[in-house]
Design a protein around this motif. Structure first.
Motif: not given
Length: 401
Positions: A208-220
């Motif tokens: 439900g939280a709008r914040t979204a991010a990932a770290a491209g070096g390790c994404v499953l």
């Protein structure tokens, strides 16, 4: 009278800076804490199949320290590595094949997609090619990882177990970056600190939280989720591809998680300030969506939050204004305290914490330089390619993509 007014203005500015730091300390998702690690794990039965996709362009320098760690994954299910040689000129593809012959382990496929068509960044075109090859094997998960990332033998197992236990569509870990040279010590922990400040990890994992991010070096990433969200096509010209991927997944109702890594490390060296400067400036203005007013607000915000406290201390001591230096000192103290956990995570001396205003000033200059390069027509760059088009906005991608 004039000097009194100036001192009063500085004191008020220091008070605003202190208020900003108190808000950041308590109301920005406790971004400064470094205890967001892999969530609870539960072994699936049976273990799902995984395809590991590695985009690589001129990575011969780092592959010997990273690729064998992927091939050596101790994973109970079926797993395969797809390395996409994106037009390398240093023999990256052949080196990868040679490393696989010598190291053994997981099966490795090396392929090349050719030059990216208009509208695609080279890295995402390579990722698309790798995912296309992987889909022929029908994997349940995709691990997207960079060519400079080294994984401990149980890394893949733990990622899948965490995704299975939490029902996550994306489980991403921010690899621990190399910190050896003087400039790496000054700049690298702050890089992760600022990232967490923009994208508090606790909010990212909250439904439900709008914040979204990932770290491209390790994404499953669940393969089904990737297909449903049209990844990577929907983010094909995103310069900051990891954040764009996370927004696409979360915007489609997916559940994502991001935290700090304990057993995933970047082996890429950044020994000089110039190397770190290029790393940050290549995408800093894209992060601001190439908007001059956002750039201005960012510069003013960095100055208020990071530069005003030490300047207020100096000004207060110089003018004899106790209120000015006390307010500035308190803001500086809170800033320093929030930076200590990140220095501990990177095993760095804690005396570096009060130097954060200097590092923030460097980031301010890098951001301005990123904008200057953009308006000179150079745009963002990745491995010798330049991209003039602004980073994608997910809503725009859905309308036009």
């Amino acid at each position: 009278m004039g000097q009194t007014a100036r001192v009063s203005a500085i004191a008020w500015t220091a008070a605003v800076s202190l208020a900003a730091w108190l808000w950041l300390l308590l109301c920005q998702g406790f971004f400064w804490r470094t205890d967001v690690r892999l969530p609870p794990e539960r072994d699936p039965a049976p273990w799902p199949s995984v395809a590991v996709v590695v985009p690589a362009r001129d990575e011969a320098e780092v592959l010997p320290a990273s690729l064998p760690s992927l091939l050596a994954q101790d994973y109970p299910g079926r797993a395969e590595v797809f390395l996409v040689d994106d037009g390398s000129s240093d023999g990256t593809g052949e080196l990868a094949r040679d490393l696989a012959r010598r190291a053994g382990g997981l099966p490795l496929t090396v392929s090349s997609p050719g030059e990216p068509p208009a509208g695609w960044t080279g890295k995402l075109w390579a990722v698309r090619h790798g995912i296309g090859l992987a889909r022929a094997r029908g994997p349940e998960y995709l691990l997207l990882t960079d060519a400079d990332i080294a994984h401990e033998p149980d890394s893949l197992r733990r990622l899948v177990a965490a995704a299975h236990a939490g029902g996550f569509d994306v489980v991403s870990q921010m690899a621990r970056l190399r910190v050896e040279s003087l400039w790496e010590r000054l700049v690298v922990p702050a890089f992760v600190y600022f990232f967490a400040q923009l994208y508090p990890f606790r909010r990212i994992g909250r439904k439900g939280a709008r914040t979204a991010a990932a770290a491209g070096g390790c994404v499953l990433l669940r393969a089904e989720t990737a297909e449903r969200a049209r990844i990577p096509d929907v983010i094909r010209h995103a310069v900051i591809d990891d954040v764009a991927l996370a927004r696409a997944v979360k915007g489609g109702g997916g559940h994502i998680w991001l935290g700090l890594a304990e057993r995933v490390d970047s082996v890429r060296p950044y020994p000089r300030l110039h190397d770190l400067w290029r790393m940050v400036s290549r995408s800093a203005y894209a992060q601001l969506r190439h908007h001059p007013l956002v750039l201005l607000g960012t510069v003013l915000g960095l100055a208020l939050v990071y530069l005003v406290p030490p300047l207020a201390v100096v000004a207060g001591l110089a003018t004899g204004s106790a209120a000015t230096w006390v307010l500035g000192g308190l803001a500086w103290l809170v800033m320093t305290g929030t930076y200590l956990p990140m220095l501990r995570y990177y095993r760095q001396p804690l005396w570096l914490a009060p130097l954060l205003p200097f590092t923030a000033f460097l980031y301010l200059l890098m951001t301005v330089d990123s904008a200057v390069q953009h308006y000179r027509g150079r745009g963002a760059a990745w491995k010798g390619r330049t991209y003039a088009r602004p980073d994608a906005v997910i809503g725009e991608e859905r309308q036009g993509g």
